[in-house]
Structures are given as C-alpha cells and as structure tokens.
Design an enzyme around this catalytic site. Structure first.
Site, short mmCIF file in Angstrom:
data_model
loop_
_atom_site.label_atom_id
_atom_site.label_comp_id
_atom_site.label_asym_id
_atom_site.label_seq_id
_atom_site.Cartn_x
_atom_site.Cartn_y
_atom_site.Cartn_z
N TRP A 104 -8.66 30.23 20.74
CA TRP A 104 -7.95 28.97 20.98
C TRP A 104 -7.61 28.25 19.68
O TRP A 104 -6.50 27.77 19.49
CB TRP A 104 -8.73 28.06 21.93
CG TRP A 104 -8.72 28.59 23.32
CD1 TRP A 104 -9.79 29.07 24.03
CD2 TRP A 104 -7.58 28.75 24.17
NE1 TRP A 104 -9.38 29.51 25.26
CE2 TRP A 104 -8.03 29.33 25.38
CE3 TRP A 104 -6.21 28.48 24.03
CZ2 TRP A 104 -7.17 29.62 26.44
CZ3 TRP A 104 -5.36 28.77 25.09
CH2 TRP A 104 -5.85 29.34 26.27
N ASP A 178 -10.45 20.08 20.21
CA ASP A 178 -10.08 20.63 21.52
C ASP A 178 -11.38 20.91 22.26
O ASP A 178 -12.09 21.86 21.96
CB ASP A 178 -9.27 21.92 21.31
CG ASP A 178 -8.96 22.64 22.63
OD1 ASP A 178 -9.36 22.15 23.69
OD2 ASP A 178 -8.30 23.70 22.57
N LYS A 202 -10.85 23.28 33.46
CA LYS A 202 -12.13 23.94 33.22
C LYS A 202 -13.27 23.15 33.86
O LYS A 202 -14.03 23.66 34.64
CB LYS A 202 -12.38 24.11 31.72
CG LYS A 202 -11.20 24.65 30.92
CD LYS A 202 -10.89 26.10 31.24
CE LYS A 202 -9.52 26.57 30.79
NZ LYS A 202 -9.22 26.50 29.39
C1 LIG Z 1 -7.89 26.75 28.62
C2 LIG Z 1 -7.87 26.24 27.25
C3 LIG Z 1 -6.68 25.85 26.63
C4 LIG Z 1 -5.30 26.08 27.23
O1 LIG Z 1 -4.97 25.25 28.20
P1 LIG Z 1 -3.57 25.37 28.94
O2 LIG Z 1 -3.72 24.33 29.97
O3 LIG Z 1 -3.44 26.76 29.51
O4 LIG Z 1 -2.49 25.08 27.98
C5 LIG Z 1 -6.75 25.32 25.35
N1 LIG Z 1 -7.93 25.22 24.71
C6 LIG Z 1 -9.08 25.63 25.27
C7 LIG Z 1 -10.36 25.52 24.50
C8 LIG Z 1 -9.10 26.15 26.55
O5 LIG Z 1 -10.24 26.55 27.11
#
Ligand SMILES: *Cc1c(COP(=O)(O)O)cnc(C)c1O
Length: 367
Positions: A104, A178, A202
């Site tokens: 990521w 993030d 998530k």
């Molecule tokens: C799932 C995830 C994303 C991506 O999210 P999208 O909604 O598919 O754009 C970004 N960063 C992390 C750490 C993730 O787990």
C-alpha cells in the site's frame, strides 16, 4: 452448514461487520425511526440524516479522542483516492517523503509521483516487506511537505506499534498516515499526526466511505488543480456536505461506532486484538514449521496475518476444508500467495479459535 452462527469471514476487505449492526440496519431498512423512509432514501440535508451524520462524527471523535484542532471529513474515493487527494492538498507540488513497508505505501508513492517530487525515506522491500525500518535510519529531507507511511500494511501484514515522532527525528514535516486497515483497533497519537485517512471497508463499514482526519493548519495548501469535491478546505467548510456524501455508508459507520462504544471502545478493541493475534500467531509459530508467518515479531500486524503452508501443494485442500468448516476467504493476496487471515474488530475470538482448531487439525492430518 450445520452451525447455528454465520460462517467466520476472514476477508481483508470489504470485511466482516458486527452481526448486531447488520440486524439493526435490516430492521430499519424500510423505516428509519418512524420517519417512513429508509436511510438510502433520505435527503442528506434533511433533519433525519443530519442527526445520523452528526452522531456518527461525534461518536467517532469520542472513540478516537480526536482533538478539536482536527477536522473529521467523510469523503469518497477510498484509500487509493486519498493517495492522489493527499498530495493534491498537501504537497504544494514540492517534496514528499514516503516510508515503504508494503504494497500500500508503495502504491501511495507511485501515485504521489504524479504531483510531487517523491523520495523513499526508508523501505523494507529488500526483505520482502517483512520488517519495520527503524525510524532512526529514515532519510528525511528538510524541505519535505509531508512524510507518508501506512501504519498497517493489509497485504504484507506489517504494522507500526507506535507512530514515529518526526520532530524527534529533526523533521518539522507533518506525518500522513494511511490507517485504513487497523483504524479503531488501537489509539492514535494525534500529537504525531498531521493527517490520517482510512477507507471504511476494513474496520468500519461499506466500501466507498473514506474518513479523513486533518489538522486545521493544513487545510489551506491545495494545488489549484485539486478537484473541489476533494479539497479538504472546501469539504471541511461544508461539514462534509459540499456534494452528496455517501449517506448509507455514514449511517452504517455510525451504527458500528455505537457498537464499539457498547463493547467498551477502542481500549477494549485493542485488548481483544492483542488476544486474537496472540492466539493465531501462537498456533502458526507452534506448528513445528507446518505453517509460517514471515514477518519480524515487532512488525507483526494484529489485524492481517499472512501465512504459508510448508507444502504449497496442499493449498487448495486447505482452503476447501476451511470453507467446509465455515471459515471463509482465507486465500492470500495474489501478490504474496499463501493464506491470509484478517481478524478485524468484528471478528470474535471464537472465530479465531475456530481457525486455530482447523489449523491444528489440518496439520495433524497432513503433517
Ligand atoms: C484497502 C486499503 C486501501 C485501498 O482502499 P480502496 O478503497 O480500495 O482505494 C488503501 N490502503 C490500505 C492500507 C488498505 O488496506
């Protein structure tokens, strides 16, 4: 299925939600609180939805002890959207330092390159994204507009235990985090954060809703090309209603926040996450090499646990047996292979115990 509970769902995202929340939403689907309308059918500017929105924001602020000088924005576009939206708002077209600890943060670096001069301050790529690069060795540029990291790498299963103190490392750049895949499973040290974002799918609710926590002094830096609907200052000035927000997602998130409060809040979620992770890693480490998680112990994620069978020709049999035992979505991400168990807030410890029982039984049969 002969069990009386739903199967245990280990998906990395979109992921399991608390069953209580799904039942509440089902019961209110046609008529929210006597309004005669379902939440999806309401104007986002009506008093009913405004009360849902305000309660969700209020509860989220309380759960994570978000200080008053941070705005909470309910946005859209997901984590990958934020990979562009953050540099559009914060980079000033200048320097951005990225700490790469998995897939990521690597994606975040690639996207930020469209808007800024990106440098990799540290990377664990050489060891296959299995360690946490020690903050003391990060190459931080003095002029950087911000430093970005992913505090829990969902694919590689690498999690920061504590956020770095950039000031102590001699940097005055704001830290961008993030935290999509472990938000609300541990406290956030806001003194070390300039901006944090999280896709909802998530640990919070339906895909599409994206949470942004941004320090007020960072609101005024957007590049002129930044789309208005993604400009933090504009979104903040309109209370996340510059355009129609993802209303149903905000509603479900609000129900999840209430559920979290009933459980005992983030402290209780962290206690459970520690217990669930200890149970699962204990089984993998104690399998005599039948299973392996390759992440260094101090970087192991409490939320996403990738693991491998020593004999990968057993993978299909492992997954089929798991499905038959009511254990769903254990296949690893295609870029890593093997298996992955995501054990988010809504996964009860009984689900992790059921997985551990299955791991042990499968190893006994095939060991
Ligand atoms: C799932 C995830 C994303 C991506 O999210 P999208 O909604 O598919 O754009 C970004 N960063 C992390 C750490 C993730 O787990």
């Amino acid at each position: 299925m002969s069990t009386t509970h739903r199967p245990y769902n280990f998906s990395a995202g979109p992921a399991v939600l608390p069953e209580e929340v799904l039942r509440e939403a089902a019961a209110e689907m046609l008529d929210w609180h006597g309004s005669g309308m379902g939440v999806m059918e309401m104007s986002h500017r009506g008093k009913e939805f405004i009360s849902i929105h305000e309660a969700a924001e209020h509860d989220l602020r309380a759960l994570l002890a978000v200080p008053p000088h941070f705005k909470i924005l309910f946005m859209q576009g997901g984590g990958l959207g934020e990979n562009a939206i953050v540099p559009l708002n914060l980079s000033r077209g200048g320097q951005v330092d990225l700490v790469v600890t998995g897939a990521w943060s690597k994606k975040s670096a690639a996207e930020a390159r469209k808007y800024a001069d990106v440098a990799i301050a540290a990377s664990n790529e050489a060891d296959g994204h299995t360690t946490l690069p020690a903050a003391a060795g990060w190459q931080l540029r003095p002029g950087a507009s911000y430093v970005h990291l992913c505090s829990n790498e969902t694919i590689h299963g690498v999690e920061f235990g504590a956020l770095p103190d950039l000031a102590a490392l001699g940097s005055d750049a704001p830290l961008v985090v993030d935290c999509s895949s472990h938000i609300l499973s541990r406290p956030i040290d806001w003194a070390r954060v300039g901006l944090a974002f999280a896709g909802a799918q998530k640990n919070i609710g339906p895909a599409g809703l994206t949470l942004v926590f941004v320090r007020e002094d960072l609101l005024d830096r957007a590049l002129p090309i930044c789309p208005s609907a993604f400009e933090y200052k504009t979104v903040a000035a309109h209370g996340s209603m510059f355009n129609t927000p993802p209303t149903y997602g905000i509603y479900i998130a609000g129900l999840v926040f209430q559920w979290l409060q009933r459980q005992g809040g983030v402290a209780e979620m962290e206690r459970r996450a520690i217990a669930k992770a200890a149970l699962l890693y204990g089984a993998l480490d104690g399998s005599g090499g039948f299973y392996a998680n390759k992440v260094a112990h101090d970087g192991r994620s409490r939320m996403n646990v990738p693991f491998f069978l020593h004999d990968e020709s057993l993978n299909e049999a492992f997954l089929a047996g798991a499905r038959a035992a009511g254990l769903l979505q254990l296949k690893g991400h295609k870029s890593v292979g093997g298996m992955r168990a995501s054990i988010y807030n809504a996964m009860p410890i009984e689900g992790v115990q059921a997985l551990v029982d299955y791991l042990n039984e499968f190893a006994r049969r095939h060991g």
